[in-house]
Design a protein around this motif. Structure first.
Motif, PDB file in Angstrom:
ATOM      1  N   GLY A   8     -28.560 125.128 -20.425  1.00  0.00           N
ATOM      2  CA  GLY A   8     -27.461 125.973 -21.458  1.00  0.00           C
ATOM      3  C   GLY A   8     -26.163 125.553 -21.318  1.00  0.00           C
ATOM      4  N   VAL A   9     -25.308 125.926 -21.786  1.00  0.00           N
ATOM      5  CA  VAL A   9     -24.052 125.589 -22.273  1.00  0.00           C
ATOM      6  C   VAL A   9     -22.880 126.673 -22.606  1.00  0.00           C
ATOM      7  N   ASP A  10     -21.967 126.635 -21.974  1.00  0.00           N
ATOM      8  CA  ASP A  10     -20.688 127.384 -22.199  1.00  0.00           C
ATOM      9  C   ASP A  10     -21.386 129.059 -21.849  1.00  0.00           C
ATOM     10  N   GLY A  11     -21.921 129.054 -20.934  1.00  0.00           N
ATOM     11  CA  GLY A  11     -22.591 130.319 -20.593  1.00  0.00           C
ATOM     12  C   GLY A  11     -23.518 130.908 -21.520  1.00  0.00           C
ATOM     13  N   LEU A  12     -24.205 130.161 -22.426  1.00  0.00           N
ATOM     14  CA  LEU A  12     -25.253 130.382 -23.178  1.00  0.00           C
ATOM     15  C   LEU A  12     -26.703 130.141 -22.359  1.00  0.00           C
ATOM     16  N   LYS A  13     -27.526 130.933 -22.696  1.00  0.00           N
ATOM     17  CA  LYS A  13     -28.938 130.423 -22.387  1.00  0.00           C
ATOM     18  C   LYS A  13     -29.536 129.301 -23.436  1.00  0.00           C
ATOM     19  N   PRO A  14     -30.476 128.553 -22.903  1.00  0.00           N
ATOM     20  CA  PRO A  14     -31.020 127.561 -24.192  1.00  0.00           C
ATOM     21  C   PRO A  14     -31.376 128.006 -25.315  1.00  0.00           C
ATOM     22  N   LYS A  15     -32.092 129.223 -25.284  1.00  0.00           N
ATOM     23  CA  LYS A  15     -32.678 129.888 -26.541  1.00  0.00           C
ATOM     24  C   LYS A  15     -31.331 130.491 -27.523  1.00  0.00           C
ATOM     25  N   ASP A  16     -30.259 130.326 -26.904  1.00  0.00           N
ATOM     26  CA  ASP A  16     -29.142 130.996 -27.820  1.00  0.00           C
ATOM     27  C   ASP A  16     -28.122 129.912 -28.364  1.00  0.00           C
ATOM     28  N   ILE A  17     -28.485 128.658 -27.762  1.00  0.00           N
ATOM     29  CA  ILE A  17     -27.891 127.430 -28.294  1.00  0.00           C
ATOM     30  C   ILE A  17     -27.715 127.385 -29.680  1.00  0.00           C
ATOM     31  N   GLN A  18     -26.829 126.917 -30.570  1.00  0.00           N
ATOM     32  CA  GLN A  18     -26.665 126.712 -31.812  1.00  0.00           C
ATOM     33  C   GLN A  18     -26.523 125.218 -32.095  1.00  0.00           C
ATOM     34  N   SER A  19     -26.781 124.840 -33.446  1.00  0.00           N
ATOM     35  CA  SER A  19     -26.448 123.245 -33.585  1.00  0.00           C
ATOM     36  C   SER A  19     -25.088 122.825 -33.235  1.00  0.00           C
ATOM     37  N   TYR A  20     -24.145 123.316 -33.356  1.00  0.00           N
ATOM     38  CA  TYR A  20     -22.906 123.123 -33.022  1.00  0.00           C
ATOM     39  C   TYR A  20     -22.631 122.689 -31.590  1.00  0.00           C
ATOM     40  N   HIS A  21     -23.526 123.344 -30.736  1.00  0.00           N
ATOM     41  CA  HIS A  21     -23.443 123.174 -29.102  1.00  0.00           C
ATOM     42  C   HIS A  21     -24.160 121.866 -29.134  1.00  0.00           C
ATOM     43  N   ILE A  22     -25.099 121.583 -29.750  1.00  0.00           N
ATOM     44  CA  ILE A  22     -25.732 120.455 -29.653  1.00  0.00           C
ATOM     45  C   ILE A  22     -25.082 119.196 -30.030  1.00  0.00           C
ATOM     46  N   ILE A  23     -24.496 119.374 -31.228  1.00  0.00           N
ATOM     47  CA  ILE A  23     -23.446 118.301 -31.863  1.00  0.00           C
ATOM     48  C   ILE A  23     -22.281 118.094 -30.706  1.00  0.00           C
ATOM     49  N   LYS A  24     -21.701 119.014 -30.350  1.00  0.00           N
ATOM     50  CA  LYS A  24     -20.556 118.830 -29.441  1.00  0.00           C
ATOM     51  C   LYS A  24     -21.006 118.218 -28.184  1.00  0.00           C
ATOM     52  N   ALA A  25     -21.910 118.755 -27.448  1.00  0.00           N
ATOM     53  CA  ALA A  25     -22.547 118.093 -26.264  1.00  0.00           C
ATOM     54  C   ALA A  25     -22.866 116.631 -26.539  1.00  0.00           C
ATOM     55  N   GLY A  26     -23.572 116.394 -27.725  1.00  0.00           N
ATOM     56  CA  GLY A  26     -24.016 114.983 -27.909  1.00  0.00           C
ATOM     57  C   GLY A  26     -22.792 113.982 -27.972  1.00  0.00           C
ATOM     58  N   VAL A  27     -21.917 114.327 -29.159  1.00  0.00           N
ATOM     59  CA  VAL A  27     -20.769 113.497 -29.563  1.00  0.00           C
ATOM     60  C   VAL A  27     -19.707 113.448 -28.599  1.00  0.00           C
ATOM     61  N   LYS A  28     -19.316 114.598 -28.274  1.00  0.00           N
ATOM     62  CA  LYS A  28     -17.922 114.738 -27.363  1.00  0.00           C
ATOM     63  C   LYS A  28     -18.290 114.566 -25.899  1.00  0.00           C
ATOM     64  N   ASP A  29     -19.262 115.270 -25.483  1.00  0.00           N
ATOM     65  CA  ASP A  29     -19.577 115.248 -24.096  1.00  0.00           C
ATOM     66  C   ASP A  29     -20.605 114.287 -23.625  1.00  0.00           C
ATOM     67  N   LYS A  30     -21.118 113.550 -24.511  1.00  0.00           N
ATOM     68  CA  LYS A  30     -21.985 112.453 -24.075  1.00  0.00           C
ATOM     69  C   LYS A  30     -23.177 112.860 -23.495  1.00  0.00           C
ATOM     70  N   ASP A  31     -23.872 114.056 -23.645  1.00  0.00           N
ATOM     71  CA  ASP A  31     -25.017 114.455 -23.255  1.00  0.00           C
ATOM     72  C   ASP A  31     -26.257 113.474 -23.758  1.00  0.00           C
TER      73      ASP A  31
END
Length: 136
Positions: A8-31
Motif C-alpha cells: 500500500g501507499v499513503d495509508g491506502l491498502k493495496p486494493k484501494d490504490i488508484q492509477s495515480y498512486h502507481i504512476i507517482k510511485a513509479g515515476v517520482k518515487d522510483k518504485d
C-alpha cells in the motif's frame, strides 16, 4: 524499499490504490515494480496509437489528450518509450514518421472550443458580435 503494490501507499491498502498512486510511485518515487507497470502501459498505449495512425493515416496528426495522457505526461515527455514504440512499425516506419504527434495540454478545453467552432460555422460568421454601444 517499500513495495507499493504489495504493502500500500499513503495509508491506502493495496486494493484501494488508484492509477495515480502507481504512476507517482513509479515515476517520482522510483518504485521498481510501479515503474515497470508504467513502462508497460506506455508501451501498449504507444503501439496502439501507432497502429491507429497506420490504419487511418491522419496526416494532420495524432492528438493525445485526456486523463491517461495527462497522468503519464511527464513520463511520455522524458522517456523515449512512447516515441520508440509509436514509430516502431517495421517496414512501415517511414509512413508513421510522416505523421505528426501532438499532446494537448490539460488546460485546453476542447469541448468548449469545438462548440464555439460549430456555433461560428452554423452562424456563417467568424466576426465578433456587436457590442451594446454599437447597436444603439
Amino acid at each position: 524499499m517499500k513495495r507499493v503494490l504489495e504493502e500500500g501507499v499513503d495509508g491506502l491498502k493495496p486494493k484501494d490504490i488508484q492509477s495515480y498512486h502507481i504512476i507517482k510511485a513509479g515515476v517520482k518515487d522510483k518504485d521498481a515494480l510501479c515503474l515497470l507497470v508504467v513502462k508497460k502501459f506506455v508501451e501498449i498505449y504507444a503501439v496502439e496509437a501507432g497502429n491507429f495512425a497506420l490504419k487511418t493515416l491522419p496526416f494532420g496528426g495524432v492528438y493525445l489528450l485526456g486523463g491517461v495522457t495527462n497522468g503519464l505526461l511527464d513520463y511520455i515527455l522524458t522517456d523515449d518509450t512512447f516515441k520508440n514504440n509509436f514509430y516502431d512499425k517495421g517496414r512501415l516506419e517511414n509512413a508513421v514518421r510522416g505523421i505528426p504527434l501532438f499532446i494537448i495540454k490539460p488546460e485546453t478545453e476542447l469541448g468548449i472550443l469545438g462548440a464555439e467552432e460549430c456555433a461560428y460555422r452554423e452562424l456563417g460568421s467568424f466576426s465578433k458580435p456587436e457590442s451594446k454601444e454599437e447597436q444603439d
